[in-house]
Design a protein around this motif. Structure first.
Motif, PDB file in Angstrom:
ATOM      1  N   ARG A  30       0.863  -1.305  -0.010  1.00 30.93           N
ATOM      2  CA  ARG A  30      -0.051   0.074   0.094  1.00 30.93           C
ATOM      3  C   ARG A  30       0.867   1.326   0.053  1.00 30.93           C
ATOM      4  NH1 ARG A  30      -2.592  -0.210  -2.605  1.00 30.93           N
ATOM      5  NH2 ARG A  30      -3.880   1.553  -2.156  1.00 30.93           N
ATOM      6  N   VAL A  31       2.212   1.070   0.026  1.00 31.81           N
ATOM      7  CA  VAL A  31       3.093   2.396   0.018  1.00 31.81           C
ATOM      8  C   VAL A  31       4.391   1.923  -0.970  1.00 31.81           C
ATOM      9  CG1 VAL A  31       2.755   2.968   2.342  1.00 31.81           C
ATOM     10  CG2 VAL A  31       4.608   1.295   1.921  1.00 31.81           C
ATOM     11  N   CYS A  32       4.786   2.704  -1.508  1.00 25.28           N
ATOM     12  CA  CYS A  32       5.723   2.479  -2.557  1.00 25.28           C
ATOM     13  C   CYS A  32       6.765   2.023  -2.045  1.00 25.28           C
ATOM     14  CB  CYS A  32       6.277   3.976  -3.125  1.00 25.28           C
ATOM     15  SG  CYS A  32       7.532   3.907  -4.401  1.00 25.28           S
ATOM     16  N   ALA A  33       7.452   0.919  -2.606  1.00 27.19           N
ATOM     17  CA  ALA A  33       8.776   0.113  -2.039  1.00 27.19           C
ATOM     18  C   ALA A  33       9.822   1.204  -2.265  1.00 27.19           C
ATOM     19  CB  ALA A  33       8.815  -0.954  -3.390  1.00 27.19           C
TER      20      ALA A  33
ATOM     21  N   TRP B 199       1.555   1.707  -9.765  1.00 25.02           N
ATOM     22  CA  TRP B 199       2.745   1.307 -10.775  1.00 25.02           C
ATOM     23  C   TRP B 199       3.359   0.103 -10.245  1.00 25.02           C
ATOM     24  CZ3 TRP B 199       2.654   3.731 -15.627  1.00 25.02           C
ATOM     25  CH2 TRP B 199       1.519   4.698 -15.402  1.00 25.02           C
ATOM     26  N   ALA B 200       4.096  -0.751 -11.026  1.00 21.20           N
ATOM     27  CA  ALA B 200       4.723  -1.591 -10.843  1.00 21.20           C
ATOM     28  C   ALA B 200       5.845  -2.153 -11.658  1.00 21.20           C
ATOM     29  CB  ALA B 200       3.774  -3.002 -10.527  1.00 21.20           C
ATOM     30  N   SER B 201       6.867  -2.596 -11.247  1.00 22.99           N
ATOM     31  CA  SER B 201       8.079  -3.034 -11.611  1.00 22.99           C
ATOM     32  C   SER B 201       7.636  -4.572 -11.997  1.00 22.99           C
ATOM     33  CB  SER B 201       9.363  -2.904 -11.357  1.00 22.99           C
ATOM     34  OG  SER B 201      10.530  -3.446 -12.227  1.00 22.99           O
ATOM     35  N   SER B 202       7.291  -5.088 -13.116  1.00 23.55           N
ATOM     36  CA  SER B 202       6.924  -6.436 -12.927  1.00 23.55           C
ATOM     37  C   SER B 202       8.332  -7.402 -13.217  1.00 23.55           C
ATOM     38  CB  SER B 202       6.229  -6.606 -14.494  1.00 23.55           C
ATOM     39  OG  SER B 202       7.021  -6.509 -15.589  1.00 23.55           O
ATOM     40  N   ASN B 203       9.181  -7.100 -13.344  1.00 21.28           N
ATOM     41  CA  ASN B 203      10.556  -8.301 -13.175  1.00 21.28           C
ATOM     42  C   ASN B 203      10.991  -8.077 -11.879  1.00 21.28           C
ATOM     43  OD1 ASN B 203      11.017  -5.658 -14.163  1.00 21.28           O
ATOM     44  ND2 ASN B 203      12.783  -6.543 -15.431  1.00 21.28           N
ATOM     45  N   ILE B 204      11.170  -6.734 -11.414  1.00 13.47           N
ATOM     46  CA  ILE B 204      11.653  -6.846  -9.975  1.00 13.47           C
ATOM     47  C   ILE B 204      10.554  -7.528  -8.750  1.00 13.47           C
ATOM     48  CG2 ILE B 204      12.379  -5.443  -8.055  1.00 13.47           C
ATOM     49  CD1 ILE B 204      13.790  -3.478 -10.183  1.00 13.47           C
ATOM     50  N   GLY B 205       9.242  -7.092  -9.252  1.00 12.31           N
ATOM     51  CA  GLY B 205       8.239  -7.566  -8.463  1.00 12.31           C
ATOM     52  C   GLY B 205       7.888  -6.403  -7.219  1.00 12.31           C
ATOM     53  N   VAL B 206       8.005  -5.108  -7.591  1.00  8.10           N
ATOM     54  CA  VAL B 206       7.479  -4.041  -6.363  1.00  8.10           C
ATOM     55  C   VAL B 206       6.541  -3.201  -7.204  1.00  8.10           C
ATOM     56  CG1 VAL B 206       9.690  -4.223  -5.314  1.00  8.10           C
ATOM     57  CG2 VAL B 206       9.620  -2.747  -7.228  1.00  8.10           C
ATOM     58  N   PHE B 207       5.907  -2.899  -6.225  1.00  7.95           N
ATOM     59  CA  PHE B 207       4.655  -1.889  -6.426  1.00  7.95           C
ATOM     60  C   PHE B 207       5.312  -0.421  -6.220  1.00  7.95           C
ATOM     61  CE2 PHE B 207       2.270  -5.590  -5.658  1.00  7.95           C
ATOM     62  CZ  PHE B 207       1.379  -5.490  -6.833  1.00  7.95           C
ATOM     63  N   ILE B 208       5.255   0.585  -7.079  1.00  2.00           N
ATOM     64  CA  ILE B 208       5.886   1.982  -6.837  1.00  2.00           C
ATOM     65  C   ILE B 208       4.979   3.190  -7.066  1.00  2.00           C
ATOM     66  CG2 ILE B 208       8.161   1.279  -7.077  1.00  2.00           C
ATOM     67  CD1 ILE B 208       7.990   1.471 -10.036  1.00  2.00           C
ATOM     68  N   CYS B 209       5.487   4.346  -6.657  1.00  3.67           N
ATOM     69  CA  CYS B 209       4.466   5.430  -7.009  1.00  3.67           C
ATOM     70  C   CYS B 209       4.959   6.114  -8.385  1.00  3.67           C
ATOM     71  CB  CYS B 209       4.575   6.364  -5.975  1.00  3.67           C
ATOM     72  SG  CYS B 209       6.452   7.049  -6.163  1.00  3.67           S
ATOM     73  N   LEU B 210       4.174   7.017  -8.833  1.00  3.00           N
ATOM     74  CA  LEU B 210       4.404   7.608 -10.187  1.00  3.00           C
ATOM     75  C   LEU B 210       5.696   8.103 -10.239  1.00  3.00           C
ATOM     76  CD1 LEU B 210       3.232   8.568 -12.834  1.00  3.00           C
ATOM     77  CD2 LEU B 210       2.434  10.607 -11.698  1.00  3.00           C
TER      78      LEU B 210
ATOM     79  N   SER C  75       9.094  -8.484   0.831  1.00  4.97           N
ATOM     80  CA  SER C  75       9.700  -9.442   0.267  1.00  4.97           C
ATOM     81  C   SER C  75      10.995  -8.888  -0.570  1.00  4.97           C
ATOM     82  CB  SER C  75       9.409 -10.863  -0.189  1.00  4.97           C
ATOM     83  OG  SER C  75       7.823 -10.674  -0.243  1.00  4.97           O
ATOM     84  N   ALA C  76      10.753  -8.294  -1.582  1.00  8.34           N
ATOM     85  CA  ALA C  76      11.608  -7.863  -2.422  1.00  8.34           C
ATOM     86  C   ALA C  76      12.646  -6.640  -1.885  1.00  8.34           C
ATOM     87  CB  ALA C  76      10.728  -6.893  -3.727  1.00  8.34           C
ATOM     88  N   ASN C  77      12.042  -5.924  -0.760  1.00 14.10           N
ATOM     89  CA  ASN C  77      13.059  -4.946  -0.178  1.00 14.10           C
ATOM     90  C   ASN C  77      13.698  -5.894   0.953  1.00 14.10           C
ATOM     91  OD1 ASN C  77      12.210  -2.701  -1.442  1.00 14.10           O
ATOM     92  ND2 ASN C  77      10.919  -1.949   0.265  1.00 14.10           N
ATOM     93  N   SER C  78      13.452  -7.066   1.578  1.00  9.89           N
ATOM     94  CA  SER C  78      14.171  -7.809   2.241  1.00  9.89           C
ATOM     95  C   SER C  78      15.511  -8.292   1.538  1.00  9.89           C
ATOM     96  CB  SER C  78      13.520  -9.019   2.957  1.00  9.89           C
ATOM     97  OG  SER C  78      13.380  -9.949   2.245  1.00  9.89           O
TER      98      SER C  78
ATOM     99  N   PHE D  76      22.770  -2.798  -2.161  1.00 11.42           N
ATOM    100  CA  PHE D  76      22.445  -3.125  -0.891  1.00 11.42           C
ATOM    101  C   PHE D  76      22.033  -4.625  -0.440  1.00 11.42           C
ATOM    102  CE2 PHE D  76      20.395   1.346  -1.961  1.00 11.42           C
ATOM    103  CZ  PHE D  76      21.376   1.890  -1.759  1.00 11.42           C
ATOM    104  N   LEU D  77      22.457  -5.358  -1.419  1.00 14.30           N
ATOM    105  CA  LEU D  77      22.397  -6.752  -1.407  1.00 14.30           C
ATOM    106  C   LEU D  77      22.962  -7.229  -0.166  1.00 14.30           C
ATOM    107  CD1 LEU D  77      22.555  -8.314  -5.128  1.00 14.30           C
ATOM    108  CD2 LEU D  77      20.474  -7.426  -3.874  1.00 14.30           C
ATOM    109  N   LYS D  78      22.636  -8.465   0.520  1.00 12.89           N
ATOM    110  CA  LYS D  78      23.539  -9.079   1.328  1.00 12.89           C
ATOM    111  C   LYS D  78      24.763  -9.523   0.839  1.00 12.89           C
ATOM    112  CE  LYS D  78      20.238 -12.219   2.980  1.00 12.89           C
ATOM    113  NZ  LYS D  78      19.698 -13.674   3.268  1.00 12.89           N
ATOM    114  N   PRO D  79      25.799  -9.506   1.498  1.00 12.06           N
ATOM    115  CA  PRO D  79      27.072  -9.606   0.885  1.00 12.06           C
ATOM    116  C   PRO D  79      27.199 -10.989   0.244  1.00 12.06           C
ATOM    117  CG  PRO D  79      27.600  -8.878   3.002  1.00 12.06           C
ATOM    118  CD  PRO D  79      26.277  -8.991   2.725  1.00 12.06           C
ATOM    119  N   SER D  80      26.662 -12.014   0.826  1.00 15.48           N
ATOM    120  CA  SER D  80      26.880 -13.475  -0.194  1.00 15.48           C
ATOM    121  C   SER D  80      25.876 -13.314  -1.425  1.00 15.48           C
ATOM    122  CB  SER D  80      25.985 -14.253   0.826  1.00 15.48           C
ATOM    123  OG  SER D  80      24.676 -13.958   1.198  1.00 15.48           O
TER     124      SER D  80
END
Ligand code: CA
Ligand code: CA
Ligand code: CA
Length: 328
Positions: free
Chosen positions: A26-29, A38-49, A89-92, A127-131
């Motif tokens: 319900r809030v922009c990723a 809006w959404a980025s279909s391949n990343i899998g996040v919902f985003i604002c304009l 999940s995407a932001n994690s 910002f990914l995990k080092p692994s």
């Protein structure tokens, strides 16, 4: 007809709607603005304009932007959103390790701050995990090389992303600070006028001449571009002569593989300040005077190397290497 085509579409749209209704979506990723459409279909996040316009500036294989309400979504696009599971999940993954000093843009952030964060997050994957960073090195490099650098310069030169071939030639720059020579060979009456030459492929760089000195201090920085396939750097020391050919004062090879592979494996070195990330060990197969470690100093990948010159009666050379990958 086994299946009504619009039946699948309807259930897909319902799945998308259900996903969008979850609290984290319900809030922009990226900036937290309410009610993203809006959404980025391949990343899998919902985003604002506003964030969607930055995503549109990324290459399509990084982010494919669709309107939740207006666009026709394919089954694959919906499946990929559902599979990621939404913003939390995407932001994690994409925001697992946001370093100190970096913060998410706020809903009212200006275009520059917004763009910088979104590009760091998805394009450079800082910002990914080092692994995960290590595992994703190969794919990262492929689009990193096409995007040149993470400086503001690359943001303007998005046209270069259309021509990855030219950019992919070099993976980074090696800065070699030639510090000093010790106990170098005599090639004139009593002394020598030494200078150092470095060679890699067709590149050749050299220091200034130090007059009449067998223990010269150069403190001079030489730069070499490193291609994807590289061998050792050849170092040669010469005595400068005015009236005859310059005389060789020894040579040695510098292995840069340890430094580059360890730096590449660690990815974003900013998170490993002060650490030793690699080691080139003294052995019978090289001319090291002592083990040489790759260190992260002030966010830079550095390596102090002392070498015994070969094919000469005496002489040692002290160098400091610094590796600067293309994205810095
Ligand atoms: Ca001479
Ligand atoms: Ca000379
Ligand atoms: Ca000579």
């Amino acid at each position: 007809m086994n299946r009504h085509p619009s039946g699948r579409l309807t259930s897909g749209k319902r799945a998308l709607k259900d996903l969008l209704a979850r609290p984290d979506n319900r809030v922009c990723a990226d900036c937290g603005a309410p009610d993203p459409k809006w959404a980025s279909s391949n990343i899998g996040v919902f985003i604002c304009l506003k964030c969607s316009s930055v995503h549109r500036g990324l290459s399509m294989h990084i982010s494919k932007v669709l309107s939740v309400t207006l666009d026709d979504w394919s089954d694959d696009q919906i499946d990929s959103m559902v599979e990621v599971g939404g913003n939390a999940s995407a932001n994690s993954i994409y925001e697992a390790y946001i370093p100190q000093g970096v913060s998410k843009p706020r809903p009212d952030a200006g275009p520059e701050a917004r763009s910088q964060f979104i590009r760091s997050k998805y394009e450079l994957q800082e910002f990914l995990k080092p692994s995960l960073r290590i595992l994703s090195t190969a794919s990262k490099n492929s689009f990193r090389s096409s995007m040149s650098t993470k400086s503001s310069e690359s943001f303007r030169s998005s046209a270069s992303s259309q021509q990855p071939e030219g950019m992919a030639e070099f993976i980074g720059t090696l800065k070699v600070k030639v510090l000093k020579g010790t106990n170098l060979a005599v090639r004139d009456m009593l002394s020598s006028d030494p200078y150092v030459v470095l060679k890699l492929g067709k590149q050749r760089v050299q220091t200034a001449v130090v007059k009449s000195n067998l223990n010269p201090v150069w403190n001079e920085e030489l730069m070499l571009s490193i291609p994807q396939k590289y061998g050792p750097i050849k170092l040669e020391v010469y005595d400068y002569d005015t009236f005859s050919a310059n005389d060789i004062m020894g040579e040695v090879e510098i292995d840069i593989q340890t430094m580059i592979t360890s730096a590449t494996a660690f990815g974003d070195v900013g998170a490993f300040e002060g650490m030793k990330i690699g080691r080139w060990l003294k052995s019978n197969d090289n001319e090291l005077l002592e083990d040489s470690t790759v260190n992260i100093v002030d966010g830079k990948v550095k390596q102090l190397v002392s070498l015994k010159l070969q094919n000469v009666e005496s002489g040692e050379i002290l160098l400091e290497l610094e590796w600067m990958p293309l994205d810095q």
